[in-house]
Motif scaffolding. Structure first.
Motif, PDB file in Angstrom:
ATOM      1  N   LEU A   1       0.805  -1.219   0.000  1.00  0.00           N
ATOM      2  CA  LEU A   1       0.000   0.000   0.000  1.00  0.00           C
ATOM      3  C   LEU A   1       0.842   1.274   0.000  1.00  0.00           C
ATOM      4  O   LEU A   1       0.720   2.098  -0.908  1.00  0.00           O
ATOM      5  CB  LEU A   1      -0.940   0.008   1.215  1.00  0.00           C
ATOM      6  CG  LEU A   1      -1.863  -1.204   1.375  1.00  0.00           C
ATOM      7  CD1 LEU A   1      -2.778  -1.003   2.576  1.00  0.00           C
ATOM      8  CD2 LEU A   1      -2.670  -1.461   0.117  1.00  0.00           C
ATOM      9  N   PHE A   2       1.706   1.431   0.994  1.00  0.00           N
ATOM     10  CA  PHE A   2       2.469   2.672   1.097  1.00  0.00           C
ATOM     11  C   PHE A   2       3.399   2.872  -0.097  1.00  0.00           C
ATOM     12  O   PHE A   2       3.457   3.972  -0.674  1.00  0.00           O
ATOM     13  CB  PHE A   2       3.272   2.685   2.395  1.00  0.00           C
ATOM     14  CG  PHE A   2       4.193   3.870   2.521  1.00  0.00           C
ATOM     15  CD1 PHE A   2       3.699   5.125   2.848  1.00  0.00           C
ATOM     16  CD2 PHE A   2       5.564   3.731   2.316  1.00  0.00           C
ATOM     17  CE1 PHE A   2       4.543   6.221   2.948  1.00  0.00           C
ATOM     18  CE2 PHE A   2       6.413   4.816   2.411  1.00  0.00           C
ATOM     19  CZ  PHE A   2       5.899   6.064   2.734  1.00  0.00           C
ATOM     20  N   ASP A   3       4.124   1.837  -0.474  1.00  0.00           N
ATOM     21  CA  ASP A   3       5.091   1.970  -1.570  1.00  0.00           C
ATOM     22  C   ASP A   3       4.429   2.261  -2.906  1.00  0.00           C
ATOM     23  O   ASP A   3       5.091   2.764  -3.823  1.00  0.00           O
ATOM     24  CB  ASP A   3       5.944   0.703  -1.690  1.00  0.00           C
ATOM     25  CG  ASP A   3       6.925   0.549  -0.541  1.00  0.00           C
ATOM     26  OD1 ASP A   3       7.066   1.502   0.260  1.00  0.00           O
ATOM     27  OD2 ASP A   3       7.548  -0.529  -0.427  1.00  0.00           O
ATOM     28  N   ARG A   4       3.139   1.965  -3.028  1.00  0.00           N
ATOM     29  CA  ARG A   4       2.400   2.241  -4.269  1.00  0.00           C
ATOM     30  C   ARG A   4       1.506   3.472  -4.139  1.00  0.00           C
ATOM     31  O   ARG A   4       0.691   3.743  -5.014  1.00  0.00           O
ATOM     32  CB  ARG A   4       1.546   1.027  -4.655  1.00  0.00           C
ATOM     33  CG  ARG A   4       2.347  -0.191  -5.071  1.00  0.00           C
ATOM     34  CD  ARG A   4       1.427  -1.333  -5.477  1.00  0.00           C
ATOM     35  NE  ARG A   4       2.159  -2.503  -5.914  1.00  0.00           N
ATOM     36  CZ  ARG A   4       2.545  -2.716  -7.169  1.00  0.00           C
ATOM     37  NH1 ARG A   4       2.280  -1.816  -8.102  1.00  0.00           N
ATOM     38  NH2 ARG A   4       3.209  -3.808  -7.497  1.00  0.00           N
ATOM     39  N   HIS A   5       1.640   4.200  -3.041  1.00  0.00           N
ATOM     40  CA  HIS A   5       0.851   5.413  -2.779  1.00  0.00           C
ATOM     41  C   HIS A   5      -0.633   5.114  -2.597  1.00  0.00           C
ATOM     42  O   HIS A   5      -1.469   5.994  -2.780  1.00  0.00           O
ATOM     43  CB  HIS A   5       1.042   6.446  -3.892  1.00  0.00           C
ATOM     44  CG  HIS A   5       2.452   6.890  -4.065  1.00  0.00           C
ATOM     45  ND1 HIS A   5       2.868   7.629  -5.154  1.00  0.00           N
ATOM     46  CD2 HIS A   5       3.564   6.693  -3.301  1.00  0.00           C
ATOM     47  CE1 HIS A   5       4.160   7.869  -5.048  1.00  0.00           C
ATOM     48  NE2 HIS A   5       4.611   7.302  -3.923  1.00  0.00           N
ATOM     49  N   ILE A   6      -0.965   3.888  -2.223  1.00  0.00           N
ATOM     50  CA  ILE A   6      -2.350   3.512  -1.958  1.00  0.00           C
ATOM     51  C   ILE A   6      -2.712   3.859  -0.516  1.00  0.00           C
ATOM     52  O   ILE A   6      -3.881   3.992  -0.163  1.00  0.00           O
ATOM     53  CB  ILE A   6      -2.555   2.019  -2.269  1.00  0.00           C
ATOM     54  CG1 ILE A   6      -2.353   1.789  -3.776  1.00  0.00           C
ATOM     55  CG2 ILE A   6      -3.927   1.519  -1.847  1.00  0.00           C
ATOM     56  CD1 ILE A   6      -2.283   0.331  -4.176  1.00  0.00           C
ATOM     57  N   ALA A   7      -1.711   4.034   0.323  1.00  0.00           N
ATOM     58  CA  ALA A   7      -1.882   4.495   1.697  1.00  0.00           C
ATOM     59  C   ALA A   7      -0.663   5.327   2.059  1.00  0.00           C
ATOM     60  O   ALA A   7       0.340   5.340   1.333  1.00  0.00           O
ATOM     61  CB  ALA A   7      -2.047   3.320   2.656  1.00  0.00           C
ATOM     62  N   TYR A   8      -0.774   6.037   3.164  1.00  0.00           N
ATOM     63  CA  TYR A   8       0.349   6.850   3.632  1.00  0.00           C
ATOM     64  C   TYR A   8       0.368   6.825   5.162  1.00  0.00           C
ATOM     65  O   TYR A   8      -0.583   6.351   5.804  1.00  0.00           O
ATOM     66  CB  TYR A   8       0.236   8.289   3.114  1.00  0.00           C
ATOM     67  CG  TYR A   8      -0.975   9.041   3.627  1.00  0.00           C
ATOM     68  CD1 TYR A   8      -0.911   9.823   4.783  1.00  0.00           C
ATOM     69  CD2 TYR A   8      -2.192   8.983   2.945  1.00  0.00           C
ATOM     70  CE1 TYR A   8      -2.015  10.515   5.257  1.00  0.00           C
ATOM     71  CE2 TYR A   8      -3.308   9.669   3.406  1.00  0.00           C
ATOM     72  CZ  TYR A   8      -3.209  10.438   4.566  1.00  0.00           C
ATOM     73  OH  TYR A   8      -4.314  11.112   5.043  1.00  0.00           O
ATOM     74  N   TYR A   9       1.448   7.320   5.726  1.00  0.00           N
ATOM     75  CA  TYR A   9       1.560   7.440   7.174  1.00  0.00           C
ATOM     76  C   TYR A   9       1.386   8.906   7.571  1.00  0.00           C
ATOM     77  O   TYR A   9       2.033   9.784   6.982  1.00  0.00           O
ATOM     78  CB  TYR A   9       2.921   6.925   7.658  1.00  0.00           C
ATOM     79  CG  TYR A   9       3.136   5.454   7.398  1.00  0.00           C
ATOM     80  CD1 TYR A   9       2.525   4.494   8.192  1.00  0.00           C
ATOM     81  CD2 TYR A   9       3.937   5.028   6.346  1.00  0.00           C
ATOM     82  CE1 TYR A   9       2.710   3.140   7.951  1.00  0.00           C
ATOM     83  CE2 TYR A   9       4.137   3.680   6.090  1.00  0.00           C
ATOM     84  CZ  TYR A   9       3.517   2.744   6.896  1.00  0.00           C
ATOM     85  OH  TYR A   9       3.703   1.403   6.641  1.00  0.00           O
ATOM     86  N   ASN A  10       0.514   9.150   8.549  1.00  0.00           N
ATOM     87  CA  ASN A  10       0.345  10.521   9.013  1.00  0.00           C
ATOM     88  C   ASN A  10       1.454  10.895   9.983  1.00  0.00           C
ATOM     89  O   ASN A  10       2.380  10.112  10.220  1.00  0.00           O
ATOM     90  CB  ASN A  10      -1.061  10.736   9.608  1.00  0.00           C
ATOM     91  CG  ASN A  10      -1.312   9.889  10.861  1.00  0.00           C
ATOM     92  OD1 ASN A  10      -0.378   9.385  11.490  1.00  0.00           O
ATOM     93  ND2 ASN A  10      -2.566   9.754  11.225  1.00  0.00           N
ATOM     94  N   ALA A  11       1.369  12.086  10.568  1.00  0.00           N
ATOM     95  CA  ALA A  11       2.438  12.568  11.437  1.00  0.00           C
ATOM     96  C   ALA A  11       2.610  11.704  12.676  1.00  0.00           C
ATOM     97  O   ALA A  11       3.683  11.698  13.289  1.00  0.00           O
ATOM     98  CB  ALA A  11       2.157  14.017  11.844  1.00  0.00           C
ATOM     99  N   ARG A  12       1.581  10.944  13.037  1.00  0.00           N
ATOM    100  CA  ARG A  12       1.653  10.064  14.209  1.00  0.00           C
ATOM    101  C   ARG A  12       2.226   8.696  13.851  1.00  0.00           C
ATOM    102  O   ARG A  12       2.389   7.841  14.718  1.00  0.00           O
ATOM    103  CB  ARG A  12       0.258   9.896  14.812  1.00  0.00           C
ATOM    104  CG  ARG A  12      -0.391  11.194  15.236  1.00  0.00           C
ATOM    105  CD  ARG A  12      -1.880  11.001  15.505  1.00  0.00           C
ATOM    106  NE  ARG A  12      -2.121  10.097  16.614  1.00  0.00           N
ATOM    107  CZ  ARG A  12      -3.303   9.551  16.887  1.00  0.00           C
ATOM    108  NH1 ARG A  12      -4.355   9.801  16.109  1.00  0.00           N
ATOM    109  NH2 ARG A  12      -3.445   8.746  17.930  1.00  0.00           N
ATOM    110  N   GLY A  13       2.514   8.484  12.563  1.00  0.00           N
ATOM    111  CA  GLY A  13       3.005   7.184  12.132  1.00  0.00           C
ATOM    112  C   GLY A  13       1.910   6.162  11.945  1.00  0.00           C
ATOM    113  O   GLY A  13       2.187   4.959  11.875  1.00  0.00           O
ATOM    114  N   HIS A  14       0.659   6.630  11.843  1.00  0.00           N
ATOM    115  CA  HIS A  14      -0.479   5.741  11.642  1.00  0.00           C
ATOM    116  C   HIS A  14      -0.776   5.602  10.153  1.00  0.00           C
ATOM    117  O   HIS A  14      -0.635   6.569   9.385  1.00  0.00           O
ATOM    118  CB  HIS A  14      -1.709   6.277  12.367  1.00  0.00           C
ATOM    119  CG  HIS A  14      -1.580   6.249  13.860  1.00  0.00           C
ATOM    120  ND1 HIS A  14      -2.653   6.467  14.703  1.00  0.00           N
ATOM    121  CD2 HIS A  14      -0.509   6.033  14.672  1.00  0.00           C
ATOM    122  CE1 HIS A  14      -2.255   6.384  15.962  1.00  0.00           C
ATOM    123  NE2 HIS A  14      -0.952   6.125  15.961  1.00  0.00           N
TER     124      HIS A  14
END
Length: 201
Positions: A164-177
């Motif tokens: 997810l993250f590596d494909r920009h399907i999800a991201y981490y917010n400032a809290r690392g969530h």
């Protein structure tokens, strides 16, 4: 800067920002999606790459990608590319790649609900799934079986980063969530719409 732009021969022609166009091409052909929003200074904002593709989609980009053997696909909230020839081996987001994406999303969705949270946890920028929650969901035997069926043999936090993250399907917010991006929400909606369609009345 003016040097970034290819100006049209006529007032009706496309105006392409070469810098944005090249960066969008790099991300799309690396298997990432281009979301309508991106994170800047810790907050969601309009994504200039999405805006660039959208404004000249029909007049330039669809044809330009087709000339390179790719279909530029726009879904609600994001763009991605796939092979025009239908050859999954050269498809940045092939069926083999989609399987782990869907598997991780399914596990996240079910796991969050079974842990007593609302689905909005995954889509709200200020919330998101914490590393501890991901570990908790990933330790569930049923969730591990779902991941294994999708050929995922990594712990859920690592699988979520890769799929997810590596494909920009999800991201981490400032809290690392972990928070679902536009594409993540759309993929998730597709999964549950399919499940609802298959459920007999």
């Amino acid at each position: 800067m003016h040097d970034d732009y290819d100006t049209p021969d006529s007032p009706q022609g496309p105006v392409v920002n070469r810098r944005l166009s090249q960066e969008a091409f790099r991300q799309l052909t690396a298997g990432s999606v281009i979301n309508q929003h991106c994170i800047r200074d810790g907050e969601p904002v309009a994504n200039p790459l999405f805006q660039e593709l959208y404004k000249e989609r029909d007049r330039y980009y669809v044809g330009a990608y087709a000339n390179m053997g790719m279909e530029l696909v726009q879904r609600p909230g994001f763009f991605y590319v796939r092979s025009l020839a239908g050859d999954d081996s050269e498809d940045p987001i092939s069926s083999a790649a989609i399987r782990p994406i869907q598997g991780v999303l399914l596990v996240l969705g079910r796991g969050v609900l079974e842990a007593g949270y609302m689905f909005d946890l995954l889509t709200t920028h200020e919330a998101g799934a914490s590393p501890a929650l991901l570990e908790q969901i990933g330790s569930n035997t049923t969730m591990q079986q779902i991941l294994a069926a999708c050929h995922i043999d990594r712990p859920l936090p690592e699988a979520a980063k890769i799929a997810l993250f590596d494909r920009h399907i999800a991201y981490y917010n400032a809290r690392g969530h972990l928070v679902l991006a536009d594409a993540g929400q759309a993929f998730f909606n597709d999964i549950f719409q399919e499940e609802q369609a298959e459920t007999p009345e």
